[in-house]
Design an enzyme around this catalytic site. Sequence first.
Site, PDB file in Angstrom:
ATOM      1  N   CYS A 108      -3.109  38.453  49.989  1.00 44.45           N
ATOM      2  CA  CYS A 108      -2.810  36.999  49.675  1.00 44.45           C
ATOM      3  C   CYS A 108      -2.187  36.467  51.221  1.00 44.45           C
ATOM      4  O   CYS A 108      -1.162  36.857  51.594  1.00 44.45           O
ATOM      5  CB  CYS A 108      -1.738  36.768  48.750  1.00 44.45           C
ATOM      6  SG  CYS A 108      -1.080  35.030  48.827  1.00 44.45           S
ATOM      7  N   CYS A 164       0.964  34.812  50.827  1.00 46.91           N
ATOM      8  CA  CYS A 164       2.067  35.685  50.639  1.00 46.91           C
ATOM      9  C   CYS A 164       2.411  36.488  52.344  1.00 46.91           C
ATOM     10  O   CYS A 164       3.474  36.930  52.607  1.00 46.91           O
ATOM     11  CB  CYS A 164       1.637  37.036  49.923  1.00 46.91           C
ATOM     12  SG  CYS A 164       1.346  36.487  48.441  1.00 46.91           S
ATOM     13  N   CYS A 166      19.881  60.323  17.358  1.00 46.66           N
ATOM     14  CA  CYS A 166      19.404  60.500  18.812  1.00 46.66           C
ATOM     15  C   CYS A 166      19.983  59.647  19.806  1.00 46.66           C
ATOM     16  O   CYS A 166      19.365  58.494  19.693  1.00 46.66           O
ATOM     17  CB  CYS A 166      17.920  60.671  18.614  1.00 46.66           C
ATOM     18  SG  CYS A 166      17.316  60.560  20.412  1.00 46.66           S
ATOM     19  N   CYS A 211      16.977  58.062  21.572  1.00 45.08           N
ATOM     20  CA  CYS A 211      16.282  57.038  20.837  1.00 45.08           C
ATOM     21  C   CYS A 211      17.047  55.510  20.983  1.00 45.08           C
ATOM     22  O   CYS A 211      16.436  54.397  20.914  1.00 45.08           O
ATOM     23  CB  CYS A 211      16.263  57.428  19.379  1.00 45.08           C
ATOM     24  SG  CYS A 211      15.244  58.884  19.512  1.00 45.08           S
TER      25      CYS A 211
END
Length: 440
Positions: free
Chosen positions: A55, A58, A189, A192
């Site tokens: 870009c 950019c 756990c 988890c």
Amino acid sequence: MSSILLGMLGCSLVLSVQAMYSSSDDVVELTPSNFNREVIQSDSLWLVEFYAPWCGHCQSLAPEWKKAATALKGIVKVGAVDADQHKSLGGQYGVRGFPTIKVFGANKNKPEEYQGGRSSQAIVDGAMNALRTLVKERLSGKSGGSSYNKQQSSGGSKKDVVELTDDNFDETVLNSDDVWLVEFFAPWCGHCKNLEPEWAAAATAVKEQTKGKVRLGAVDATVHQVVSSRYGVRGFPSIKIFRKGEEPEDYQGGRTRGDIIEKAMDLFSNNAPAPELVEILNEDVLKKTCEDSQLCIIAVLPHILDTGASGRNGYLDVMVKMAEKYKKKLWGWLWTEAGGQMELEASLGIGGFGYPAMAAINARKMKFALLRGSFSETGIHEFLRELSVGRGSTATLGGGVMPKINAVEAWDGKDGELPVEEEYDLSDIDLDEDFEKDEL
């Protein structure tokens, strides 16, 4: 020797474009793997640029962004995301053009769009204004620390994570046409528990971005041991990918919401059908397709009397093939007949000739590009490839607004027919007499 030098120069130019920011800069390089840790869990104010290496805007912004990052060091965090490489991260925050700058303040889950100038001074001013606002909110008690920590402490929202059991697994997952990412967990756990808010946040984002075509589920493997045993689950959390008619595969990616979303979006694009090729029959068709897509590709095909059904179907077949080839882009695909939408043609500068023609419209920027090559798979591929890497020549849509669209009848799939002319009975007219009167 000259060709070698040119090749080396070409390589250096490519590298200079791709390496927009480096470790020596004060700009933090952000990816799906570190975005959650660096930005979302942070109590700092962040300015994040979403960019694409190809870009031009950019590339112009990069030196100013680096200066601002150095000036704000230790005060405001400044980061950058290569959203061309990490499309899911850009998609998560509604990035549709480059560069896009977001301000991650008190509520990290709802960043604000940066509306200031693109010079280093303007960026610093904008950051300091945002910082003052954040401090005032904290002083008044309206805002505490990071919103992520609050979400974590409350367990987050699980509404979009589907609870799966021994009883509903086959019907919900295996018989589904959707793609599933399934977590097998144990309540005790620790890993988890850490994954839980990430899984919940990803489930919501993925459901929205794929319109429910990719889903996230969870199985308590300590309770539902039949399905867990069937898939050889021995450690927690275990994540598996399920696609209809295929053997499940192990998920190998990271465990942040960004990682999970990125994988889900890859699965979605790989399994998504090609977008539908739609005839422009009214204004709603054009508006919905173009506003819902980053680009909408529009073909203006010759009149049916010029091609017949077989000729038109040949052009449509080419478009269908290209829609399949570029389906991961999630573009919209439309067509109309020459002369059916004259204001659309005029706004694109097609002007009643040169059919078939094709244009790509960015409705957000009101910009378009025209196909200059042949209306063939090769020609269209080259046209779209150039647009994909930011090299296409663009112009502003006529008037800066979407043109008026006429309501028309759908093509019936048949050859065209010339209009029937009305026949006149001249048997009772004395042509010689009328001619003599005219002469007089």
